[in-house]
Design a protein around this motif. Structure first.
Motif, mmCIF file in Angstrom:
data_model
loop_
_atom_site.group_PDB
_atom_site.id
_atom_site.type_symbol
_atom_site.label_atom_id
_atom_site.label_comp_id
_atom_site.label_asym_id
_atom_site.label_seq_id
_atom_site.Cartn_x
_atom_site.Cartn_y
_atom_site.Cartn_z
ATOM 1 N N MET A 1 0.852 -1.173 0.000
ATOM 2 C CA MET A 1 0.000 0.000 0.000
ATOM 3 C C MET A 1 0.901 1.241 0.000
ATOM 4 S SD MET A 1 -3.029 1.070 2.699
ATOM 5 C CE MET A 1 -3.822 -0.498 2.599
ATOM 6 N N ASN A 2 0.625 2.157 -0.872
ATOM 7 C CA ASN A 2 1.423 3.368 -0.981
ATOM 8 C C ASN A 2 1.067 4.412 0.068
ATOM 9 O OD1 ASN A 2 2.838 2.419 -3.200
ATOM 10 N ND2 ASN A 2 1.320 3.166 -4.620
ATOM 11 N N TYR A 3 -0.054 4.256 0.729
ATOM 12 C CA TYR A 3 -0.502 5.236 1.712
ATOM 13 C C TYR A 3 -0.481 4.598 3.098
ATOM 14 C CZ TYR A 3 -2.232 7.524 -2.460
ATOM 15 O OH TYR A 3 -2.319 8.110 -3.690
ATOM 16 N N PRO A 4 0.161 5.244 4.060
ATOM 17 C CA PRO A 4 0.110 4.703 5.418
ATOM 18 C C PRO A 4 -1.284 4.881 5.999
ATOM 19 C CG PRO A 4 1.174 6.844 5.408
ATOM 20 C CD PRO A 4 0.918 6.483 3.969
ATOM 21 N N ILE A 5 -1.643 4.013 6.908
ATOM 22 C CA ILE A 5 -2.938 4.143 7.568
ATOM 23 C C ILE A 5 -2.883 5.382 8.456
ATOM 24 C CG2 ILE A 5 -4.549 3.104 9.217
ATOM 25 C CD1 ILE A 5 -3.649 0.370 8.156
ATOM 26 N N PRO A 6 -3.776 6.329 8.225
ATOM 27 C CA PRO A 6 -3.735 7.576 9.002
ATOM 28 C C PRO A 6 -4.094 7.353 10.461
ATOM 29 C CG PRO A 6 -5.604 7.569 7.505
ATOM 30 C CD PRO A 6 -4.831 6.329 7.228
ATOM 31 N N ASP A 7 -3.495 8.188 11.312
ATOM 32 C CA ASP A 7 -3.743 8.115 12.751
ATOM 33 C C ASP A 7 -4.717 9.181 13.239
ATOM 34 O OD1 ASP A 7 -2.006 5.938 13.377
ATOM 35 O OD2 ASP A 7 -0.300 7.291 13.148
ATOM 36 N N MET A 13 -8.085 14.296 6.145
ATOM 37 C CA MET A 13 -8.529 15.543 5.519
ATOM 38 C C MET A 13 -7.441 16.150 4.637
ATOM 39 S SD MET A 13 -11.598 15.625 6.471
ATOM 40 C CE MET A 13 -12.127 17.224 5.919
ATOM 41 N N ASN A 14 -6.186 15.978 5.004
ATOM 42 C CA ASN A 14 -5.081 16.503 4.203
ATOM 43 C C ASN A 14 -5.023 15.844 2.821
ATOM 44 O OD1 ASN A 14 -4.306 18.241 6.231
ATOM 45 N ND2 ASN A 14 -2.681 16.907 6.995
ATOM 46 N N TRP A 15 -5.576 14.655 2.695
ATOM 47 C CA TRP A 15 -5.579 13.970 1.403
ATOM 48 C C TRP A 15 -6.478 14.662 0.388
ATOM 49 C CZ3 TRP A 15 -5.888 8.157 3.125
ATOM 50 C CH2 TRP A 15 -4.640 7.786 3.639
ATOM 51 N N GLN A 16 -7.317 15.576 0.846
ATOM 52 C CA GLN A 16 -8.167 16.313 -0.088
ATOM 53 C C GLN A 16 -7.317 17.139 -1.048
ATOM 54 O OE1 GLN A 16 -10.793 18.502 2.528
ATOM 55 N NE2 GLN A 16 -12.401 16.982 2.254
ATOM 56 N N VAL A 26 -8.414 5.097 -0.845
ATOM 57 C CA VAL A 26 -9.716 4.818 -0.231
ATOM 58 C C VAL A 26 -9.571 3.735 0.830
ATOM 59 C CG1 VAL A 26 -12.063 3.982 -0.652
ATOM 60 C CG2 VAL A 26 -11.014 5.607 -2.242
ATOM 61 N N ALA A 27 -8.831 2.677 0.519
ATOM 62 C CA ALA A 27 -8.630 1.596 1.485
ATOM 63 C C ALA A 27 -7.899 2.103 2.724
ATOM 64 C CB ALA A 27 -7.846 0.455 0.835
ATOM 65 N N ALA A 28 -6.885 2.929 2.534
ATOM 66 C CA ALA A 28 -6.149 3.483 3.676
ATOM 67 C C ALA A 28 -7.045 4.396 4.498
ATOM 68 C CB ALA A 28 -4.906 4.237 3.200
ATOM 69 N N ALA A 29 -7.894 5.173 3.835
ATOM 70 C CA ALA A 29 -8.807 6.067 4.565
ATOM 71 C C ALA A 29 -9.803 5.261 5.389
ATOM 72 C CB ALA A 29 -9.535 6.985 3.588
ATOM 73 N N ILE A 30 -10.354 4.197 4.811
ATOM 74 C CA ILE A 30 -11.296 3.349 5.552
ATOM 75 C C ILE A 30 -10.589 2.717 6.752
ATOM 76 C CG2 ILE A 30 -12.654 1.208 5.446
ATOM 77 C CD1 ILE A 30 -13.370 2.031 2.527
ATOM 78 N N ALA A 31 -9.387 2.201 6.527
ATOM 79 C CA ALA A 31 -8.623 1.602 7.628
ATOM 80 C C ALA A 31 -8.334 2.645 8.707
ATOM 81 C CB ALA A 31 -7.323 0.998 7.101
#
Length: 78
Positions: A1-7, A13-16, A26-31
């Protein structure tokens, strides 16, 4: 996965600012959402109620589908 799971919700919100949204984001955001709400003591039922709440962004059918995806993701983290 290229995106770390956000904490935090701020990280999500910064991904906007990203020009492209892909499946991995999307998968990282859901996680990340699952990680955040479970750390705050919320249950899967509370989270799915929020997902299913009326919202102008997603149709009722899309909210149901997203609720199922969130449930599957929650179960995989359990």
């Amino acid at each position: 996965m290229n995106y770390p799971i956000p904490d935090s919700t701020q990280e999500i919100m910064n991904w906007q600012q990203k020009p492209v949204v892909d499946e991995e984001m999307v998968a990282a955001a859901i996680a990340g959402v699952i990680k955040i709400v479970s750390s705050q003591g919320q249950s899967l039922d509370e989270l799915t109620a929020q997902v299913l709440a009326d919202d102008p962004l997603l149709s009722k059918q899309q909210r149901r589908w997203l609720s199922q995806v969130v449930t599957q993701a929650w179960d995989s983290f359990a």
